[in-house]
Design a protein around this motif. Sequence first.
Motif, PDB file in Angstrom:
ATOM      1  N   ASP A 173       0.846  -1.192   0.000  1.00  0.00           N
ATOM      2  CA  ASP A 173       0.000   0.000   0.000  1.00  0.00           C
ATOM      3  C   ASP A 173       0.887   1.249   0.000  1.00  0.00           C
ATOM      4  OD1 ASP A 173      -1.782   2.057   0.488  1.00  0.00           O
ATOM      5  OD2 ASP A 173      -2.986   0.906   1.911  1.00  0.00           O
ATOM      6  N   ILE A 174       1.189   1.736  -1.200  1.00  0.00           N
ATOM      7  CA  ILE A 174       2.100   2.871  -1.340  1.00  0.00           C
ATOM      8  C   ILE A 174       1.531   4.135  -0.690  1.00  0.00           C
ATOM      9  CG2 ILE A 174       3.112   4.460  -3.018  1.00  0.00           C
ATOM     10  CD1 ILE A 174       3.640   2.066  -4.808  1.00  0.00           C
ATOM     11  N   ASN A 175       0.227   4.362  -0.856  1.00  0.00           N
ATOM     12  CA  ASN A 175      -0.378   5.562  -0.265  1.00  0.00           C
ATOM     13  C   ASN A 175      -0.273   5.549   1.260  1.00  0.00           C
ATOM     14  OD1 ASN A 175      -1.126   6.658  -2.743  1.00  0.00           O
ATOM     15  ND2 ASN A 175      -3.086   5.575  -2.751  1.00  0.00           N
ATOM     16  N   LYS A 176      -0.506   4.386   1.852  1.00  0.00           N
ATOM     17  CA  LYS A 176      -0.405   4.270   3.311  1.00  0.00           C
ATOM     18  C   LYS A 176       1.031   4.474   3.769  1.00  0.00           C
ATOM     19  CE  LYS A 176      -1.651   3.407   7.527  1.00  0.00           C
ATOM     20  NZ  LYS A 176      -2.403   4.425   8.307  1.00  0.00           N
ATOM     21  N   LEU A 177       1.976   3.902   3.035  1.00  0.00           N
ATOM     22  CA  LEU A 177       3.378   4.101   3.386  1.00  0.00           C
ATOM     23  C   LEU A 177       3.728   5.581   3.378  1.00  0.00           C
ATOM     24  CD1 LEU A 177       5.152   1.207   1.427  1.00  0.00           C
ATOM     25  CD2 LEU A 177       5.063   1.472   3.914  1.00  0.00           C
ATOM     26  N   GLU A 178       3.307   6.267   2.326  1.00  0.00           N
ATOM     27  CA  GLU A 178       3.610   7.692   2.226  1.00  0.00           C
ATOM     28  C   GLU A 178       3.025   8.474   3.395  1.00  0.00           C
ATOM     29  OE1 GLU A 178       2.752   9.536  -1.486  1.00  0.00           O
ATOM     30  OE2 GLU A 178       3.725   7.977  -2.681  1.00  0.00           O
ATOM     31  N   SER A 179       1.860   8.046   3.882  1.00  0.00           N
ATOM     32  CA  SER A 179       1.220   8.750   4.998  1.00  0.00           C
ATOM     33  C   SER A 179       1.980   8.584   6.311  1.00  0.00           C
ATOM     34  CB  SER A 179      -0.220   8.248   5.179  1.00  0.00           C
ATOM     35  OG  SER A 179      -0.241   6.943   5.758  1.00  0.00           O
ATOM     36  N   LEU A 180       2.868   7.602   6.374  1.00  0.00           N
ATOM     37  CA  LEU A 180       3.648   7.355   7.586  1.00  0.00           C
ATOM     38  C   LEU A 180       4.986   8.076   7.579  1.00  0.00           C
ATOM     39  CD1 LEU A 180       3.090   3.480   7.806  1.00  0.00           C
ATOM     40  CD2 LEU A 180       1.862   5.251   9.084  1.00  0.00           C
TER      41      LEU A 180
END
Length: 273
Positions: A173-180
């Motif tokens: 989940d690239i979007n979730k990773l970016e949010s972290l």
Amino acid sequence: MKDSFYRKLRVYAYNIIGIYDDANDIVQDVLEKFIKVEKSGIDNEEAYLIRMVINSSINFKKRMKKFSAYGTWLPEPVQTDSADSMLERELIADYALMVLFEKLNPKERAVFILKEGFDYKHHEIAEVLDITDANSRKLLGRAKLKLGNGVFVGRQMKRHDISPFLKALNSSDINKLESLFSENISFSADGGDSVQVVATNTIGKSNISKLLVIIYKNFLNDKSYKISVMNHQVSIIYKSQERTNSCLLFSFNNEGYIESIYSVVDPFKLTNF
């Protein structure tokens, strides 16, 4: 010699050179030389041994290879949630600071560690390193300038939850990773002389998220893992058939976002796991 003092000497050496086995070898070598030294003129044997270990570590660091054939040279991580003693656990520098130490020359590194990590006075540092008080102050100022906001914070680091990162990575989940991640996140990897890794440091949420997904799919998804604490920082250790393949270490900013990821895959630096 008390075990606690031996461990203290080992931490002095490790914080200066960044390789645990080499630090142990330095202490052993110093002790062997000390046996042959005439003791009648030594007022304080412990102070004498500390001086020998620190100066041996400085000389060793000057001779050390400062690059990896693959990736960026990183220090060897040391497990601090089960270190040999409370003393050793408290005095080992946190990993992000160990990485920053590579900006310093060996003598600047020693002065900074003695002053900020071991609470030495400048006149004591001057005696250990055979320099003047003024030179000690100058070296400390130079070190702080190079380190920027880096401080000796290993004992006080907050424990962060890495499970959201693991969940996002496992599901690509690239979007979730970016949010972290923080806005200025960086990623660096050390493959030593045998494991091919990303050649240079990677920066930016998008670049690092995509890179991590590729790394996970190709190299980590079939490995078992455990969460640990290395140099006071939350880490993920990946293994296959009892062999450690990789150690990911995470540094967080004050808002709780991941600001640095260090990937150690050099087999030499994973042997003590």
